[in-house]
Design an enzyme around this catalytic site. Structure first.
Site, mmCIF file in Angstrom:
data_model
loop_
_atom_site.group_PDB
_atom_site.id
_atom_site.type_symbol
_atom_site.label_atom_id
_atom_site.label_comp_id
_atom_site.label_asym_id
_atom_site.label_seq_id
_atom_site.Cartn_x
_atom_site.Cartn_y
_atom_site.Cartn_z
ATOM 1 N N ASP A 179 34.413 23.580 39.579
ATOM 2 C CA ASP A 179 35.635 24.373 39.629
ATOM 3 C C ASP A 179 36.321 23.994 40.937
ATOM 4 O O ASP A 179 35.810 24.273 42.026
ATOM 5 C CB ASP A 179 35.260 25.865 39.602
ATOM 6 N N LYS A 239 46.814 27.304 44.612
ATOM 7 C CA LYS A 239 46.719 27.465 46.071
ATOM 8 C C LYS A 239 47.339 26.294 46.815
ATOM 9 O O LYS A 239 48.154 26.491 47.703
ATOM 10 C CB LYS A 239 45.266 27.601 46.518
ATOM 11 N N TRP A 276 33.043 33.549 42.132
ATOM 12 C CA TRP A 276 34.334 34.150 41.789
ATOM 13 C C TRP A 276 34.107 35.044 40.561
ATOM 14 O O TRP A 276 33.542 34.592 39.555
ATOM 15 C CB TRP A 276 35.336 33.028 41.490
HETATM 16 N N1 PGU Z 1 38.408 29.278 40.460
HETATM 17 C C1 PGU Z 1 38.217 29.855 41.644
HETATM 18 C C2 PGU Z 1 36.983 29.561 42.401
HETATM 19 C C3 PGU Z 1 39.195 30.719 42.161
HETATM 20 O O1 PGU Z 1 39.003 31.275 43.341
HETATM 21 C C4 PGU Z 1 40.359 30.984 41.412
HETATM 22 C C5 PGU Z 1 41.395 31.944 41.889
HETATM 23 C C6 PGU Z 1 40.502 30.326 40.181
HETATM 24 C C7 PGU Z 1 39.504 29.476 39.741
HETATM 25 C C8 PGU Z 1 41.669 30.508 39.276
HETATM 26 O O2 PGU Z 1 42.885 30.330 39.805
HETATM 27 P P1 PGU Z 1 44.154 30.084 38.893
HETATM 28 O O3 PGU Z 1 45.234 30.886 39.520
HETATM 29 O O4 PGU Z 1 43.850 30.507 37.513
HETATM 30 O O5 PGU Z 1 44.417 28.641 39.001
HETATM 31 N N2 PGU Z 1 40.937 33.009 42.635
HETATM 32 C C9 PGU Z 1 41.801 33.806 43.457
HETATM 33 C C10 PGU Z 1 43.042 34.314 42.753
HETATM 34 C C11 PGU Z 1 42.999 35.619 42.055
HETATM 35 C C12 PGU Z 1 42.165 35.584 40.803
HETATM 36 O O6 PGU Z 1 41.069 36.131 40.861
HETATM 37 O O7 PGU Z 1 42.608 34.987 39.811
HETATM 38 C C13 PGU Z 1 40.960 34.877 44.144
HETATM 39 O O8 PGU Z 1 41.529 35.674 44.859
HETATM 40 O O9 PGU Z 1 39.732 34.831 44.028
#
Ligand code: PGU
Length: 460
Positions: A269, A305, A188
């Protein structure tokens, strides 16, 4: 600094209005403040005087424009597109079959109950809402986990997954200044930003093998082995983002072996618990395995999510320690780090989680809705695969799409091909070839398959 010619508007007592317009000055000092300037009138010097000048040049002139965020910037570009067929597969956010955002029914129910009860809006303690912290660690480890019963877990409510990771980053920086973080390649995108800003050095371990579109398990193991002892190994608890490829239970065992051998600290994570398989327990398998082996483990959690609480910013950082004393000390330091950053976390979303998990009827309803969401994503995954297999006459094997799990599919499209998806087809996605299946409907699968096939074969 170079001399600047400035037009001034000021009340010089000896000059008439018409003369004032022709007054200029040569200024050699800074942009604001009192300074000595040479006054000029029609080219003749009027001598030096001291005055206050403010000019239309910003103190922030040296600040350059930041690039758009690779994930959230995609949503901004999507909003600006006026094409009717546009499709946003950039951000990992669940949409209904009608491609609308979804507020879970169980969340609405919990919010109604909260309104009826008339909960107050007082500050939470630094560590967050006690009922939330209890619920979140129990969801993660299972209520009967010995680590919880022995008081070995330091849990602090964080600002969703991101804020919880960032708090842990600050903790690592302060108490393990010589350690580095190991992150998967790819991962990510925000992981790198988080560790950079926390000033935790990081390097990558191999994870994705483009030849097999699968896990590069040997590469992963050898890179984790090669890392300096005591590194923080960042692992995705389930539904790896962006690849959708998770280790098997046997592979998790081996990863745990190496981490233990190297005295590394696993740092999970967990952003998709319940969203990958539809089951909260199944998706916590990896974390529970490491904890059951007696390892000390960090786990960041997010409710963006699985409960659709994206904007409420609900999550937690848990540090599972070898004893309750260490847990108490760790927790005290996490609070100390949180206090000057944001003081204490928001209450609304934490109360929603606590109320749902604390009420057996609501809890069951949540599980059903989570299964429904995970199920819808699995259905579009199937449909996308069959559309691709049907339309692509070259015999290319698209079955990797079915092997991936969670919200995303890693298509294997490169940056130029991904650009074609957006520029020609108005399909918005991240430039690493990731698409969020949570933003796809069954009705749009055929269109998406056409876009993918065109981009894959017609753009190199
Ligand atoms: N860790 C991972 C692996 C994730 O995919 C995401 C969110 C988070 C943490 C953090 O999410 P929080 O909303 O802070 O709880 N990833 C999504 C959302 C968009 C972003 O990049 O924040 C994504 O589309 O990859």
């Amino acid at each position: 600094m170079a001399s600047t010619m400035l037009s001034l508007s000021f009340a010089a007592p000896s000059l008439h209005q018409s003369q004032k317009r022709e007054v200029g000055c040569v200024e050699t000092a800074s942009l604001f403040g009192n300074k000595k300037v040479d006054l000029l009138f029609k080219g003749k010097s009027l001598g030096r005087t001291s005055m206050s000048v403010a000019v239309n040049v910003s103190r922030f002139e040296g600040i350059t424009m930041a690039p758009p965020d690779p994930i959230l910037g995609v949503s901004e570009a999507f909003r600006a597109d006026t094409n009717d067929t546009k499709l946003n597969l950039g951000v990992g956010a669940y949409r209904t079959e009608e491609l609308q955002p979804y507020v879970l029914n169980v969340v609405k129910k919990a919010e109604n109950l909260m309104l009826e009860k008339g909960d107050n809006k007082e500050y939470l303690p630094i560590e967050g809402l006690a009922a939330f912290n209890k619920a979140t660690v129990e969801l993660l480890l299972g209520a009967d986990n010995p680590a919880i019963q022995q008081g070995r877990v330091a849990t602090v409510q964080g600002l969703s997954g991101t804020g919880s990771l960032r708090l842990a980053g600050a903790f690592i920086h302060r108490y393990f200044p010589d350690s580095k973080a190991m992150i998967s390649s790819p991962t990510w995108g925000n992981h790198k930003n988080i560790f950079n800003d926390a000033r935790v050095p990081w390097s990558e371990y191999r994870y994705y093998d483009p030849r097999t579109v699968g896990l590069d398990f040997d590469g992963m193991i050898s890179d984790i082995k090669a890392a300096p002892d005591g590194s923080f190994v960042v692992l995705h608890g389930c539904a790896h983002n962006p690849t959708g490829i998770d280790p098997t239970p046997e592979q998790w065992e081996k990863i745990a072996d190496v981490i233990e051998e190297k005295k590394h600290i696993p740092f999970f994570d967990v952003a998709y618990q319940g969203f990958a398989s539809g089951s909260l327990d199944e998706d916590a398998y990896s974390v529970r395995l490491f904890v059951s082996r007696g390892l000390e483990v960090l786990v960041a959690q997010s409710y963006s999510k699985n409960l659709g609480l994206y904007a409420e910013r609900v999550g937690a950082i848990n540090v599972i320690c070898s004893g309750s004393d260490a847990a108490a000390r760790v927790k005290s330091q996490l609070k100390r780090l949180a206090r000057p950053m944001y003081s204490n976390p928001p209450v609304h979303g934490a109360r929603i989680v606590a109320n749902i998990v604390g009420d057996p009827t609501l809890f069951n309803e949540w599980k059903e809705e989570m299964e429904m969401m995970a199920g819808r994503i699995k259905n579009v995954r199937q449909k996308l695969h069959s559309c691709l297999a049907e339309k692509d006459k070259s015999g290319k094997d698209w079955s990797f799409i079915l092997k991936q799990i969670g919200m995303f599919s890693f298509t294997g499209l490169n940056k130029v091909q991904s650009d074609n998806m957006t520029n020609k087809w108005h399909v918005y996605m991240t430039k690493d070839g990731r698409i969020s299946l949570a933003g796809l409907s069954l009705a749009k699968c055929e269109f998406l398959a056409d876009a993918i096939i065109d981009s894959f074969y017609n753009v190199s």
